[in-house]
Motif scaffolding. Sequence first.
Motif, PDB file in Angstrom:
ATOM      1  N   VAL A  29       0.836  -1.213   0.000  1.00 15.27           N
ATOM      2  CA  VAL A  29       0.000   0.000   0.000  1.00 15.27           C
ATOM      3  C   VAL A  29       0.866   1.257   0.000  1.00 15.27           C
ATOM      4  O   VAL A  29       0.503   2.275  -0.589  1.00 15.27           O
ATOM      5  N   SER A  30       2.024   1.193   0.635  1.00 13.29           N
ATOM      6  CA  SER A  30       2.855   2.396   0.816  1.00 13.29           C
ATOM      7  C   SER A  30       3.814   2.649  -0.340  1.00 13.29           C
ATOM      8  O   SER A  30       4.631   3.570  -0.269  1.00 13.29           O
ATOM      9  N   MET A  31       3.728   1.883  -1.429  1.00 12.73           N
ATOM     10  CA  MET A  31       4.758   1.965  -2.475  1.00 12.73           C
ATOM     11  C   MET A  31       4.591   3.145  -3.444  1.00 12.73           C
ATOM     12  O   MET A  31       5.466   3.380  -4.267  1.00 12.73           O
ATOM     13  N   LYS A  32       3.486   3.868  -3.366  1.00 14.14           N
ATOM     14  CA  LYS A  32       3.323   5.067  -4.208  1.00 14.14           C
ATOM     15  C   LYS A  32       4.106   6.218  -3.574  1.00 14.14           C
ATOM     16  O   LYS A  32       3.625   6.897  -2.676  1.00 14.14           O
ATOM     17  N   ARG A  33       5.296   6.442  -4.061  1.00 15.17           N
ATOM     18  CA  ARG A  33       6.179   7.438  -3.467  1.00 15.17           C
ATOM     19  C   ARG A  33       5.671   8.856  -3.718  1.00 15.17           C
ATOM     20  O   ARG A  33       5.086   9.156  -4.743  1.00 15.17           O
ATOM     21  N   ASN A  34       5.956   9.722  -2.749  1.00 12.84           N
ATOM     22  CA  ASN A  34       5.577  11.136  -2.851  1.00 12.84           C
ATOM     23  C   ASN A  34       4.081  11.323  -3.046  1.00 12.84           C
ATOM     24  O   ASN A  34       3.634  12.295  -3.654  1.00 12.84           O
ATOM     25  N   ALA A  79       0.739  11.669  -0.822  1.00 19.08           N
ATOM     26  CA  ALA A  79       0.272  11.851   0.553  1.00 19.08           C
ATOM     27  C   ALA A  79      -0.840  10.874   0.908  1.00 19.08           C
ATOM     28  O   ALA A  79      -0.916  10.362   2.034  1.00 19.08           O
ATOM     29  N   ARG A  80      -1.724  10.599  -0.074  1.00 18.51           N
ATOM     30  CA  ARG A  80      -2.829   9.680   0.193  1.00 18.51           C
ATOM     31  C   ARG A  80      -2.313   8.277   0.491  1.00 18.51           C
ATOM     32  O   ARG A  80      -2.824   7.577   1.360  1.00 18.51           O
ATOM     33  N   SER A  81      -1.292   7.849  -0.253  1.00 13.80           N
ATOM     34  CA  SER A  81      -0.725   6.529  -0.041  1.00 13.80           C
ATOM     35  C   SER A  81      -0.059   6.426   1.325  1.00 13.80           C
ATOM     36  O   SER A  81      -0.214   5.421   2.037  1.00 13.80           O
ATOM     37  N   ALA A  82       0.679   7.468   1.709  1.00 15.27           N
ATOM     38  CA  ALA A  82       1.347   7.467   3.010  1.00 15.27           C
ATOM     39  C   ALA A  82       0.323   7.431   4.144  1.00 15.27           C
ATOM     40  O   ALA A  82       0.477   6.683   5.120  1.00 15.27           O
ATOM     41  N   GLU A 138      -8.433   3.893  -1.597  1.00 19.73           N
ATOM     42  CA  GLU A 138      -8.238   5.124  -2.362  1.00 19.73           C
ATOM     43  C   GLU A 138      -6.756   5.459  -2.494  1.00 19.73           C
ATOM     44  O   GLU A 138      -6.290   5.898  -3.554  1.00 19.73           O
ATOM     45  N   GLY A 139      -5.980   5.264  -1.423  1.00 23.00           N
ATOM     46  CA  GLY A 139      -4.586   5.683  -1.427  1.00 23.00           C
ATOM     47  C   GLY A 139      -3.651   4.723  -2.134  1.00 23.00           C
ATOM     48  O   GLY A 139      -2.621   5.141  -2.672  1.00 23.00           O
ATOM     49  N   ALA A 140      -3.996   3.447  -2.171  1.00 21.51           N
ATOM     50  CA  ALA A 140      -3.118   2.459  -2.795  1.00 21.51           C
ATOM     51  C   ALA A 140      -3.227   2.513  -4.313  1.00 21.51           C
ATOM     52  O   ALA A 140      -4.203   3.032  -4.874  1.00 21.51           O
ATOM     53  N   ALA A 141      -2.213   1.972  -4.999  1.00 26.12           N
ATOM     54  CA  ALA A 141      -2.309   1.796  -6.445  1.00 26.12           C
ATOM     55  C   ALA A 141      -3.476   0.861  -6.739  1.00 26.12           C
ATOM     56  O   ALA A 141      -3.754  -0.059  -5.970  1.00 26.12           O
ATOM     57  N   THR A 142      -4.173   1.091  -7.845  1.00 27.78           N
ATOM     58  CA  THR A 142      -5.392   0.342  -8.130  1.00 27.78           C
ATOM     59  C   THR A 142      -5.181  -1.171  -8.173  1.00 27.78           C
ATOM     60  O   THR A 142      -6.025  -1.916  -7.665  1.00 27.78           O
ATOM     61  N   PRO A 143      -4.085  -1.704  -8.766  1.00 26.35           N
ATOM     62  CA  PRO A 143      -3.880  -3.158  -8.682  1.00 26.35           C
ATOM     63  C   PRO A 143      -3.794  -3.668  -7.250  1.00 26.35           C
ATOM     64  O   PRO A 143      -4.248  -4.773  -6.950  1.00 26.35           O
ATOM     65  N   VAL A 144      -3.231  -2.862  -6.355  1.00 26.43           N
ATOM     66  CA  VAL A 144      -3.161  -3.245  -4.946  1.00 26.43           C
ATOM     67  C   VAL A 144      -4.545  -3.174  -4.316  1.00 26.43           C
ATOM     68  O   VAL A 144      -4.931  -4.053  -3.528  1.00 26.43           O
TER      69      VAL A 144
END
Length: 498
Positions: free
Chosen positions: A146-151, A153-156, A234-240
């Motif tokens: 979930v946290s792999m979308k760097r930079n 804020a939603r992912s973090a 919402e914050g994760a990449a869609t495949p995740v």
Amino acid sequence: MDFTTIFGDYTAIAPMIILLIGALVAPGVHLLGKKRTATWAFALIMVVVSMFINLMMLTDGWSGSTLGMVHYTAYSGLMMLLFQIVLFLAVLVSNASTETTRFNVGAYYALLMAATTGMMFVAGSKDLMMIFVGVELTSISSYAAVSMKRNDARSAEAAVKYVIIGGMSTALTLYGISMLYGLTGTTNIAEIAATTEITGISFMFGIALVAMIAGYGFKIAAVPFHMWAPDVYEGAATPVSLFLATGSKKMGLSVFFQIFLIMFVSGTACAHIAGPEVQYLFSIIAAVTMTVGNIVAIAQNNIKRMLAYSSIAQAGYILIVMAVMSEYALSAGLFHMFTHVFMKGGAFLVVGALISAGIGEKMSDYRGLAKRAPLMAAAMMLFLFSLAGIPPLAGFTSKFFLFSSTMGVGTAAGVSMSSQWVWLAFVAILNSAISLYYYAKVVKTMYVDRGEAVEKIKVPAAFTIAILICIVAVIVLGVYPQLIFDFCETAAHTLLFA
């Protein structure tokens, strides 16, 4: 096919071995090749090989193979197949997704395969500690994915919330397991049920069950343990998001089946003493979960958040199994889990395809989509209507089986089934009608509302292939449910009575 010549005594975990090898080697493939496509191809091959082995074992009668606390049965094989399908869809589109372009793809595919391996170990175990270890392997891998979308804020924010709430879930679960072990001297579920038949149900046993229901309730996002799901999806990449909504949640439901159904259906004395109370507890959780999920989904303007709340509602429908506690209800629940993979997974695939094509996640971004991307609009309409239960799609058929289980088909744990759960079927049908409102709102946006842009949208080929697979499954399973339902019946009988 004789897999013993290849895997020897480890045949029972052969599908997991392949994924574990893939998870360990994928970072090395990325490090040596430095190419996204090579790592993606390797991961996809490992997933397909694992799926092929599992299918061969499932159809060739390998049920009964055992290695330590892991048992390969008709139930575990079917659940493993479900998790593998989810992984296949997620991996298939990951290389084409613009949301994963900045990922360390070696680590990314390793995390997905490790998480799926944890799910598969959960499906093959009837011991609380093995289930706990499998769940935590999946959870820790999911936190990182979930946290792999760097930079972003939603992912973090999503990752932080996921870790904190997941930690609370783990603490509650471990507390419940430790109490059960202290009371019974074992972590084997069947032995706990047998011990309790002799000693009876104590107050502390009830506290342990409540702690475990709460702990694993977080995993399936059942109300009131659902608050993390919309932010994470919402914050994760869609495949995740696809992977979590259709895979991780099914693992949590499988845990409920494997612990509480074995404990209260297989254990006759437990069933008579505590079964009805547990059934009513689950019926309330199911009714509240589906109602809250659908009502809150109405107000959402972000497609991924709307699908997240819809997923919460779908978990409420499947929890009907835990209220009814019959073999037929479990068969229907397993079938609905399979159809949900293709319905909800297909919807997330459409969202991911459009994001990769430069379309946003807001409802307003879908205006006029039918003219710009006819296939994507038609697919989304199909998936949403199937989720709502419109015939003759798969969602209607699976909901019909699931809701009809409340009418007295089969026998509940220690209770002669009549019409005591009809009210729950009525709540579920009413909620399906509510869900049709916000699903239809998306369809109206795509087909009736006019958008400012008019240029055609080009969708990556991998997404198109994955979406077509889901379309075919939703249609075929709707008109020919026996393709999967026969396996679900065998799996349900194996879990409860083998």
